[in-house]
Design a protein around this motif. Structure first.
Motif, PDB file in Angstrom:
ATOM      1  N   GLY A  74     -20.087 -22.614  52.965  1.00 31.94           N
ATOM      2  CA  GLY A  74     -19.199 -23.306  53.895  1.00 31.94           C
ATOM      3  C   GLY A  74     -18.619 -22.381  54.947  1.00 31.94           C
ATOM      4  O   GLY A  74     -18.125 -22.834  55.988  1.00 31.94           O
ATOM      5  N   HIS A  75     -18.680 -21.079  54.698  1.00 30.04           N
ATOM      6  CA  HIS A  75     -18.054 -20.112  55.607  1.00 30.04           C
ATOM      7  C   HIS A  75     -19.078 -19.204  56.279  1.00 30.04           C
ATOM      8  O   HIS A  75     -18.737 -18.106  56.725  1.00 30.04           O
ATOM      9  CB  HIS A  75     -16.964 -19.324  54.866  1.00 30.04           C
ATOM     10  CG  HIS A  75     -15.942 -20.245  54.290  1.00 30.04           C
ATOM     11  ND1 HIS A  75     -15.024 -20.911  55.071  1.00 30.04           N
ATOM     12  CD2 HIS A  75     -15.747 -20.686  53.026  1.00 30.04           C
ATOM     13  CE1 HIS A  75     -14.289 -21.707  54.300  1.00 30.04           C
ATOM     14  NE2 HIS A  75     -14.716 -21.588  53.064  1.00 30.04           N
ATOM     15  N   CYS A 110     -11.301 -21.973  60.996  1.00 21.83           N
ATOM     16  CA  CYS A 110     -11.486 -22.494  59.639  1.00 21.83           C
ATOM     17  C   CYS A 110     -10.275 -22.125  58.780  1.00 21.83           C
ATOM     18  O   CYS A 110      -9.519 -21.203  59.116  1.00 21.83           O
ATOM     19  CB  CYS A 110     -12.757 -21.870  59.068  1.00 21.83           C
ATOM     20  SG  CYS A 110     -13.200 -22.410  57.430  1.00 21.83           S
ATOM     21  N   CYS A 123     -10.396 -20.449  56.331  1.00 25.93           N
ATOM     22  CA  CYS A 123     -10.621 -19.078  55.853  1.00 25.93           C
ATOM     23  C   CYS A 123     -10.206 -18.033  56.888  1.00 25.93           C
ATOM     24  O   CYS A 123     -10.178 -16.842  56.582  1.00 25.93           O
ATOM     25  CB  CYS A 123     -12.082 -18.881  55.487  1.00 25.93           C
ATOM     26  SG  CYS A 123     -13.184 -18.696  56.914  1.00 25.93           S
ATOM     27  N   GLN A 154     -11.828 -17.529  59.892  1.00 25.45           N
ATOM     28  CA  GLN A 154     -12.890 -17.332  60.876  1.00 25.45           C
ATOM     29  C   GLN A 154     -12.932 -18.518  61.850  1.00 25.45           C
ATOM     30  O   GLN A 154     -12.330 -19.553  61.612  1.00 25.45           O
ATOM     31  CB  GLN A 154     -14.256 -17.252  60.188  1.00 25.45           C
ATOM     32  CG  GLN A 154     -14.437 -16.101  59.240  1.00 25.45           C
ATOM     33  CD  GLN A 154     -15.895 -15.999  58.801  1.00 25.45           C
ATOM     34  OE1 GLN A 154     -16.553 -15.029  59.104  1.00 25.45           O
ATOM     35  NE2 GLN A 154     -16.390 -17.003  58.100  1.00 25.45           N
ATOM     36  N   CYS A 165     -16.952 -21.849  61.308  1.00 25.36           N
ATOM     37  CA  CYS A 165     -17.634 -21.983  60.007  1.00 25.36           C
ATOM     38  C   CYS A 165     -18.317 -23.345  59.896  1.00 25.36           C
ATOM     39  O   CYS A 165     -17.881 -24.333  60.495  1.00 25.36           O
ATOM     40  CB  CYS A 165     -16.636 -21.870  58.869  1.00 25.36           C
ATOM     41  SG  CYS A 165     -15.952 -20.235  58.637  1.00 25.36           S
TER      42      CYS A 165
END
Ligand SMILES: [Zn+2]
Length: 317
Positions: free
Chosen positions: A155-156, A165, A167, A169, A172
């Motif tokens: 997913g990333h 995202c 996360c 980033q 993603c």
């Protein structure tokens, strides 16, 4: 013959599955779904469900972070009563059956690889398209967690776009096809009709009724997934890629066009067979059964990422 019990301990519903035999691939003798309660209530449900049956071991899924060695849950966002608790040990104390805990994504992927769309294939990559996106590479029945336990974060991988995202980033895969993101994408592409709070199902229904913005959001999502499929193939060359999860339940709009686009766009890639998952909502429970079957061998490096609790009976004991 004694049976193995799989418990898929979800945030709203708990699925219990009883499978004959010692290997986890025998016939299903009973299944039941109950509303999720805390571990004491779960123990009551397990007693009722297994009454009169010989159960050798159980496996229980954990929706959260799990320390594989200790079986202790780090954090479960939707089931906070599990934080810092070993659910398998607690349940063993309550029902008198030895058991193991397994992370729910690992259980689902292992079940699809062994018993579902990946059965018979040595090297399987499983993608779960849900609110978030999970991936797992399973080789000879073993989930390849990586040197630091961080593998499979499909997913990333960065595909493109401008969205940050969860996360940290930008761009993603999850920002383009994650179930929680499709409504936002729809609202961006069609401000007049889109609903940023829409579920993946809502976006599909809008697309089916001819909403152009919803269609575009789903087309971009499937394009992103196609790029991810090519990247997975380039990096891992799996024998088959299996895709399941809530967003995959409307494959005509998401997964099938992604398969087609990946095939069209492949150049040097050795694209594997790409298949829809088969076990549906029972995959996690089947994976829990498999972890129960594997548990006596957890001293060896093979087997699922599960954590043994209770007192496993010696073979034949
Ligand atoms: Zn990300």
């Amino acid at each position: 013959m004694s049976a193995l019990l799989g418990i898929d301990y979800g945030a709203t519903h708990t699925k219990m599955l009883l499978v004959d035999g010692a290997h986890g691939d025998g016939p299903v003798v009973a299944r039941e779904s109950v509303r999720t309660g805390k571990l004491e209530e779960l123990a009551e449900s397990v007693r009722t469900f297994t009454a009169g049956r010989a159960v050798a071991r159980f496996g229980i899924t954990v929706a959260g972070t799990l320390d594989e060695r200790s079986g202790v849950v780090g954090r479960s966002a939707n089931m906070p009563w599990l934080d810092g608790v070993s659910p398998a040990r607690t349940l063993t104390d309550l029902v008198g059956i030895p058991g193991v805990a397994v992370q729910d994504g690992v259980a689902t992927a292992a079940a699809e690889a062994a018993l579902g769309a990946g059965r018979g294939v040595e090297d399987v990559f499983v993608i779960a398209l849900g609110t978030g996106i999970a991936g797992a590479h399973i080789v000879a029945g073993e989930v390849r967690a990586g040197a630091h336990g961080g593998a499979g974060e499909v997913g990333h991988i960065v595909i493109g776009g401008t969205h940050r995202c969860s996360c940290g980033q930008i761009g993603c895969l999850e920002t383009l096809i994650g179930g929680a993101q499709l409504g936002r994408r729809w609202a961006e592409l069609s401000p007049a009709t889109g609903d940023p709070a829409a579920t993946a199902r809502d976006v599909v229904l809008a697309a089916e009724s001819g909403n152009q913005g919803a269609e575009d959001a789903l087309a971009q999502a499937s394009d992103a997934l196609a790029r991810a499929l090519l990247q997975i193939s380039a990096l891992l060359d799996p024998g088959v890629i299996v895709i399941g999860g809530g967003v995959a339940r409307s494959p005509r709009w998401t997964v099938v066009p992604a398969f087609e686009k990946a095939r069209r766009d492949a150049t040097f890639h050795r694209l594997p067979d790409m298949r829809l998952a088969e076990l549906g909502v029972w995959a996690g429970a089947h994976g829990a059964v498999l972890s129960a079957a594997e548990a006596p061998h957890q001293g060896s490096p093979s087997g699922l990422a599960a954590a043994t609790c209770g007192s496993p009976r010696p073979a034949g004991g």
